[in-house]
Write a protein that holds these residues in place. Structure first.
Motif, PDB file in Angstrom:
ATOM      1  N   UNK A 108      45.412  34.355  52.801  1.00  0.00           N
ATOM      2  CA  UNK A 108      44.364  34.297  51.783  1.00  0.00           C
ATOM      3  C   UNK A 108      44.072  35.683  51.208  1.00  0.00           C
ATOM      4  N   UNK A 109      44.080  36.699  52.055  1.00  0.00           N
ATOM      5  CA  UNK A 109      43.818  38.069  51.591  1.00  0.00           C
ATOM      6  C   UNK A 109      44.932  38.544  50.655  1.00  0.00           C
ATOM      7  N   UNK A 110      46.194  38.278  51.033  1.00  0.00           N
ATOM      8  CA  UNK A 110      47.313  38.666  50.164  1.00  0.00           C
ATOM      9  C   UNK A 110      47.244  37.934  48.833  1.00  0.00           C
ATOM     10  N   UNK A 111      46.927  36.654  48.877  1.00  0.00           N
ATOM     11  CA  UNK A 111      46.858  35.861  47.651  1.00  0.00           C
ATOM     12  C   UNK A 111      45.758  36.381  46.723  1.00  0.00           C
ATOM     13  N   UNK A 112      44.606  36.777  47.278  1.00  0.00           N
ATOM     14  CA  UNK A 112      43.525  37.318  46.452  1.00  0.00           C
ATOM     15  C   UNK A 112      43.949  38.612  45.764  1.00  0.00           C
ATOM     16  N   UNK A 113      44.789  39.406  46.434  1.00  0.00           N
ATOM     17  CA  UNK A 113      45.235  40.670  45.838  1.00  0.00           C
ATOM     18  C   UNK A 113      46.213  40.471  44.692  1.00  0.00           C
ATOM     19  N   UNK A 114      47.078  39.453  44.773  1.00  0.00           N
ATOM     20  CA  UNK A 114      48.113  39.312  43.746  1.00  0.00           C
ATOM     21  C   UNK A 114      47.779  38.286  42.674  1.00  0.00           C
ATOM     22  N   UNK A 115      46.831  37.410  42.917  1.00  0.00           N
ATOM     23  CA  UNK A 115      46.537  36.357  41.932  1.00  0.00           C
ATOM     24  C   UNK A 115      46.167  36.905  40.552  1.00  0.00           C
ATOM     25  N   UNK A 116      45.367  37.991  40.453  1.00  0.00           N
ATOM     26  CA  UNK A 116      45.050  38.507  39.116  1.00  0.00           C
ATOM     27  C   UNK A 116      46.261  39.111  38.387  1.00  0.00           C
ATOM     28  N   UNK A 117      47.327  39.415  39.104  1.00  0.00           N
ATOM     29  CA  UNK A 117      48.505  40.040  38.503  1.00  0.00           C
ATOM     30  C   UNK A 117      49.472  39.032  37.888  1.00  0.00           C
ATOM     31  N   UNK A 118      49.279  37.759  38.171  1.00  0.00           N
ATOM     32  CA  UNK A 118      50.207  36.735  37.709  1.00  0.00           C
ATOM     33  C   UNK A 118      50.010  36.454  36.230  1.00  0.00           C
ATOM     34  N   UNK A 119      51.108  36.194  35.518  1.00  0.00           N
ATOM     35  CA  UNK A 119      50.989  35.891  34.090  1.00  0.00           C
ATOM     36  C   UNK A 119      50.254  34.574  33.872  1.00  0.00           C
ATOM     37  N   UNK A 120      49.427  34.524  32.857  1.00  0.00           N
ATOM     38  CA  UNK A 120      48.644  33.325  32.529  1.00  0.00           C
ATOM     39  C   UNK A 120      48.855  32.968  31.068  1.00  0.00           C
TER      40      UNK A 120
END
Length: 130
Positions: free
Chosen positions: A10-22
């Motif tokens: 969950x911690x790793x996902x929170x760090x990279x989720x804003x970096x994903x293209x939308x």
């Protein structure tokens, strides 16, 4: 024996989720967390993409996402967010070794050459110096 699979915490996902293209056009994207976990698993294991465990979805989806995001430079930011390093180095060195070959490995018969040079055969002095 079941394969060990990797899942983003969950911690790793929170760090990279804003970096994903939308907001990209095209078909609806499958679960990003599942696919990215599959990519990370494949990169850690070093296996062929075709051997990707089925829990991550089709291997073609996992590979295509990795390939497309690599061309777009998205992985650099993701790796930095996860590890604190981009994984790209300015200089590298490669270790090498050699194997001593047998004297006939080059295909030569060995021994002195019995053929005369063309210059010597024509009675002219050789062009090289001693």
């Amino acid at each position: 024996m079941a394969k060990q699979v990797y899942w983003l915490s969950d911690a790793e996902w929170r760090r990279i989720e804003p970096l994903l293209p939308r907001g990209r056009k095209g078909a609806h994207r499958v679960d990003d967390r599942r696919v990215i976990s599959g990519i990370m698993h494949m990169l850690k294991s070093g296996s062929r993409w075709r051997d990707c465990p089925e829990v991550y979805g089709p291997y073609t989806t996992v590979y295509n996402r990795f390939n497309r995001w690599s061309r777009q430079g998205i992985w650099t930011d993701i790796f930095y967010a996860l590890t604190g390093s981009t994984g790209m180095y300015g200089s590298m060195s490669v270790d090498s070794s050699y194997i001593k070959a047998h004297r006939s490995a080059a295909g030569a018969k060995g021994g002195p050459s019995t053929m005369r040079s063309a210059a010597h055969a024509a009675g002219r002095p050789p062009k090289s110096t001693r």
